[in-house]
Write an enzyme that holds these catalytic residues in place. Structure first.
Site, PDB file in Angstrom:
ATOM      1  N   ASP A  32      14.403 -14.687  -6.061  1.00  0.00           N
ATOM      2  CA  ASP A  32      14.727 -13.307  -5.697  1.00  0.00           C
ATOM      3  C   ASP A  32      16.114 -12.998  -6.253  1.00  0.00           C
ATOM      4  O   ASP A  32      16.917 -13.910  -6.493  1.00  0.00           O
ATOM      5  CB  ASP A  32      14.705 -13.130  -4.174  1.00  0.00           C
ATOM      6  CG  ASP A  32      14.457 -11.683  -3.761  1.00  0.00           C
ATOM      7  OD1 ASP A  32      13.346 -11.370  -3.276  1.00  0.00           O
ATOM      8  OD2 ASP A  32      15.373 -10.846  -3.936  1.00  0.00           O
ATOM      9  N   ARG A 162      -1.826  -7.822   5.936  1.00  0.00           N
ATOM     10  CA  ARG A 162      -1.305  -6.846   6.889  1.00  0.00           C
ATOM     11  C   ARG A 162      -0.078  -7.437   7.549  1.00  0.00           C
ATOM     12  O   ARG A 162      -0.122  -8.583   8.012  1.00  0.00           O
ATOM     13  CB  ARG A 162      -2.349  -6.567   7.988  1.00  0.00           C
ATOM     14  CG  ARG A 162      -3.651  -5.974   7.500  1.00  0.00           C
ATOM     15  CD  ARG A 162      -4.758  -6.196   8.520  1.00  0.00           C
ATOM     16  NE  ARG A 162      -4.996  -7.618   8.762  1.00  0.00           N
ATOM     17  CZ  ARG A 162      -5.713  -8.116   9.763  1.00  0.00           C
ATOM     18  NH1 ARG A 162      -6.255  -7.318  10.656  1.00  0.00           N
ATOM     19  NH2 ARG A 162      -5.891  -9.415   9.915  1.00  0.00           N
ATOM     20  N   LYS A 215      -6.676  -1.783  -4.738  1.00  0.00           N
ATOM     21  CA  LYS A 215      -5.633  -1.721  -3.710  1.00  0.00           C
ATOM     22  C   LYS A 215      -5.352  -0.278  -3.275  1.00  0.00           C
ATOM     23  O   LYS A 215      -5.331   0.037  -2.085  1.00  0.00           O
ATOM     24  CB  LYS A 215      -4.354  -2.374  -4.260  1.00  0.00           C
ATOM     25  CG  LYS A 215      -3.171  -2.310  -3.335  1.00  0.00           C
ATOM     26  CD  LYS A 215      -3.377  -3.131  -2.082  1.00  0.00           C
ATOM     27  CE  LYS A 215      -2.309  -2.829  -1.061  1.00  0.00           C
ATOM     28  NZ  LYS A 215      -2.565  -3.472   0.225  1.00  0.00           N
ATOM     29  N   GLY A 264      -3.007   9.092  17.258  1.00  0.00           N
ATOM     30  CA  GLY A 264      -1.617   8.921  17.678  1.00  0.00           C
ATOM     31  C   GLY A 264      -0.665   9.596  16.704  1.00  0.00           C
ATOM     32  O   GLY A 264      -1.040  10.592  16.063  1.00  0.00           O
ATOM     33  N   GLY A 268       2.560   4.813   8.875  1.00  0.00           N
ATOM     34  CA  GLY A 268       3.855   4.785   8.182  1.00  0.00           C
ATOM     35  C   GLY A 268       3.969   3.454   7.478  1.00  0.00           C
ATOM     36  O   GLY A 268       2.969   2.884   7.058  1.00  0.00           O
ATOM     37  N   CYS A 271       3.844   0.815   2.802  1.00  0.00           N
ATOM     38  CA  CYS A 271       2.687   0.832   1.885  1.00  0.00           C
ATOM     39  C   CYS A 271       1.896   2.130   1.916  1.00  0.00           C
ATOM     40  O   CYS A 271       1.919   2.884   0.945  1.00  0.00           O
ATOM     41  CB  CYS A 271       1.772  -0.347   2.183  1.00  0.00           C
ATOM     42  SG  CYS A 271       2.493  -1.918   1.687  1.00  0.00           S
ATOM     43  N   ARG A 341      10.305   0.721   7.571  1.00  0.00           N
ATOM     44  CA  ARG A 341      10.178   1.635   6.436  1.00  0.00           C
ATOM     45  C   ARG A 341       9.224   2.775   6.804  1.00  0.00           C
ATOM     46  O   ARG A 341       8.119   2.535   7.274  1.00  0.00           O
ATOM     47  CB  ARG A 341       9.663   0.881   5.204  1.00  0.00           C
ATOM     48  CG  ARG A 341      10.695  -0.053   4.615  1.00  0.00           C
ATOM     49  CD  ARG A 341      10.162  -0.820   3.420  1.00  0.00           C
ATOM     50  NE  ARG A 341       9.214  -1.858   3.808  1.00  0.00           N
ATOM     51  CZ  ARG A 341       8.685  -2.752   2.972  1.00  0.00           C
ATOM     52  NH1 ARG A 341       9.012  -2.720   1.685  1.00  0.00           N
ATOM     53  NH2 ARG A 341       7.840  -3.662   3.397  1.00  0.00           N
TER      54      ARG A 341
END
Ligand code: NAD
Length: 446
Positions: A32, A162, A215, A264, A268, A271, A341
């Site tokens: 990274d 997930r 995807k 609800g 968010g 993704c 996010r």
């Protein structure tokens, strides 16, 4: 010999993928550009909260007592290029500032940095979610840059994990999709995923565009399902119907299914929102924008629910938020994650704060990230502390901790016993029995 694996970009996806690859028996090197992340991972610490990940890292990170030593981390591109037979690229693909389109700058930079150092044959495997057509462009770029020339090949292997279930989803994926251009690439990826495939995970081989589209198509479908039930909640609110009963009843039809039908404050995270927007933008570039205009409506239903929650809270405290205290339970975009996010919960909290309320937030794991994004909100160390003196309590992320709260105890601390369930996840009867007024999205008021 088993192929050696690198994982480029060790965030939510990459850190999990790297640890899972080590668990499957491979030698793994994670890379990274974030020095702090690499330092933490090298100590066996997760840079984020993900159930089971810390344990997995500690089982494999080199230098940790009792660990297999199959997993280590670096910031050195030449070392990674020299080490790996297969390089999984897992860097972020956020929404571009001020546009719907995907920001490919991180993927492009990572691919360039890696390709320039590739002096021996290797398979580069994109896992990031990218606009259709990216793999073809990147393959040409790698071919032009890599010193090893034809020995370097690209494949695309989208990821469906997930957050909150990332470890299990990576070790036992419900399907594996690989976009490849050669039998050699397919063979290598079959070797990588031999264990889950032997356990029954379907292995689907496609071309580049289909792999990329799988995807975004899957995320668009999920977003559509959530916005569908939220649109039904709007109709229920207008007509006196009960969206929870409606979802239960339509969910018994197995063609519809019950999952993702909880009305609800909407979806968010890092993704779904950006992926459906990038998909629309890409369709526009391809001249196929009409095919996805429905996603614009999916997005607006979703955003409208956040506004509706703010309205419900304002109604609950009178006509104005000025001088009121609002408790917000939840900051992460979903339970069992610290990811904030594009979190609906924080978005609602922020809007209410801007309208003059004193907002106090509590989340079991998302507090540090929330503070960074919304430093002006108040934060409390527990649900009970957040609720103390509140005029209204908003339940915005469905952590199991919140389902287990004691309505009596919270009622004694709250200024007024008004609960708004933005996730339709709390047992309203229990709260009402403790003297709370409970309102939920898409449900009639008793
Ligand atoms: P993230 O922001 O958590 O992680 C990305 C990592 O890449 C960061 O650690 C960052 O420092 C690193 N990075 C950025 N530029 C780099 C470079 N040039 N070289 C090396 N490293 C670099 O993001 P994420 O949530 O892990 O998502 C990564 C990708 O996976 C995205 O395309 C996302 O859409 C996709 N995805 C995410 C999930 C999920 O649940 N998070 C699920 C499926 C797919």
């Amino acid at each position: 010999m088993a192929p050696k694996i690198t994982v480029i970009g060790t965030g939510y996806l990459g850190a999990t993928h790297a640890a899972a690859m080590a668990e499957l028996g491979f030698e793994v090197l994670g890379l990274d550009v974030d020095a702090e992340k690499i330092a933490r991972l090298s100590r066996g610490e997760t840079p984020m909260y993900e159930p089971g990940l810390q344990e997995l890292l500690r089982r494999h990170v080199e230098g940790i007592e009792g660990a297999s030593g199959r997993l280590r981390f670096t910031r050195d591109w030449a070392e990674a290029a020299d080490f790996g037979d297969i390089h999984f690229v897992c860097v972020n693909t956020p929404q571009k500032q001020g546009e719907y389109a995907c920001d490919m700058s991180y993927v492009n930079a990572a691919m360039d940095s890696l390709a320039k150092e590739l002096r021996r044959p290797a398979l580069v495997v994109g896992k990031s979610t990218v606009p259709v057509g990216s793999a073809e462009r990147i393959a040409a770029r790698i071919a032009a840059l890599a010193p090893a020339g034809d020995g370097v090949e690209l494949a695309w292997n989208p990821e469906f994990l997930r957050e909150g279930f990332a470890v299990a989803d990576t070790l036992h994926p419900d399907r594996i999709v690989v976009g490849v251009r050669s039998a050699h690439a397919e063979k290598l990826l079959r070797e990588v995923y031999a264990t889950p495939v032997a356990e029954g995970s379907p292995f689907i081989v496609t071309d580049f565009p289909t792999a990329e589209l799988v995807k975004t198509a899957a995320n668009s479908f999920l977003a559509t399902k959530i916005s569908f039930i939220n649109a039904m909640a709007e109709i229920c609110e207008a007509s006196g119907g009960d969206v929870v009963k409606l979802a239960e009843a339509i969910g018994h039809d197995e063609r519809i299914g019950r999952k993702f039908l909880r009305a609800g404050i909407g979806f968010g995270g890092g993704c779904l929102p950006k992926d459906i927007r990038a998909f629309m933008a890409r369709a526009g570039e391809l001249g196929a924008d009409q095919a996805l205009t429905f996603l614009r409506e999916i997005d607006s239903v979703n955003m409208r629910r956040r506004g509706r929650m703010v309205e419900m809270a304002r109604d609950a405290v009178g006509d104005s938020f000025l001088g009121t205290r609002v408790a917000v339970l939840g900051a992460a975009f979903k339970p069992d994650s610290d990811d904030v996010r594009d979190s609906p919960a924080l978005n609602v909290a922020g809007q209410i704060h801007l309208q003059g309320a004193q907002v106090t937030v509590y989340d079991p794991k998302g507090m540090d990230n929330a503070r960074r994004v919304f430093p002006t909100l108040g934060y409390a160390p527990s649900a009970l502390d957040a609720v103390r003196g509140a005029d209204v309590v908003l339940h915005l992320t469905e952590w199991s901790e919140f389902r287990d709260l004691d309505p009596e105890e919270l009622g004694a601390a709250a200024g007024r016993r008004i609960l708004l369930d933005g996730r339709n996840a709390l047992d309203a009867a229990r709260w009402r029995a403790a003297g709370w007024t409970v309102r939920a999205m898409g449900r009639p008021q008793p």
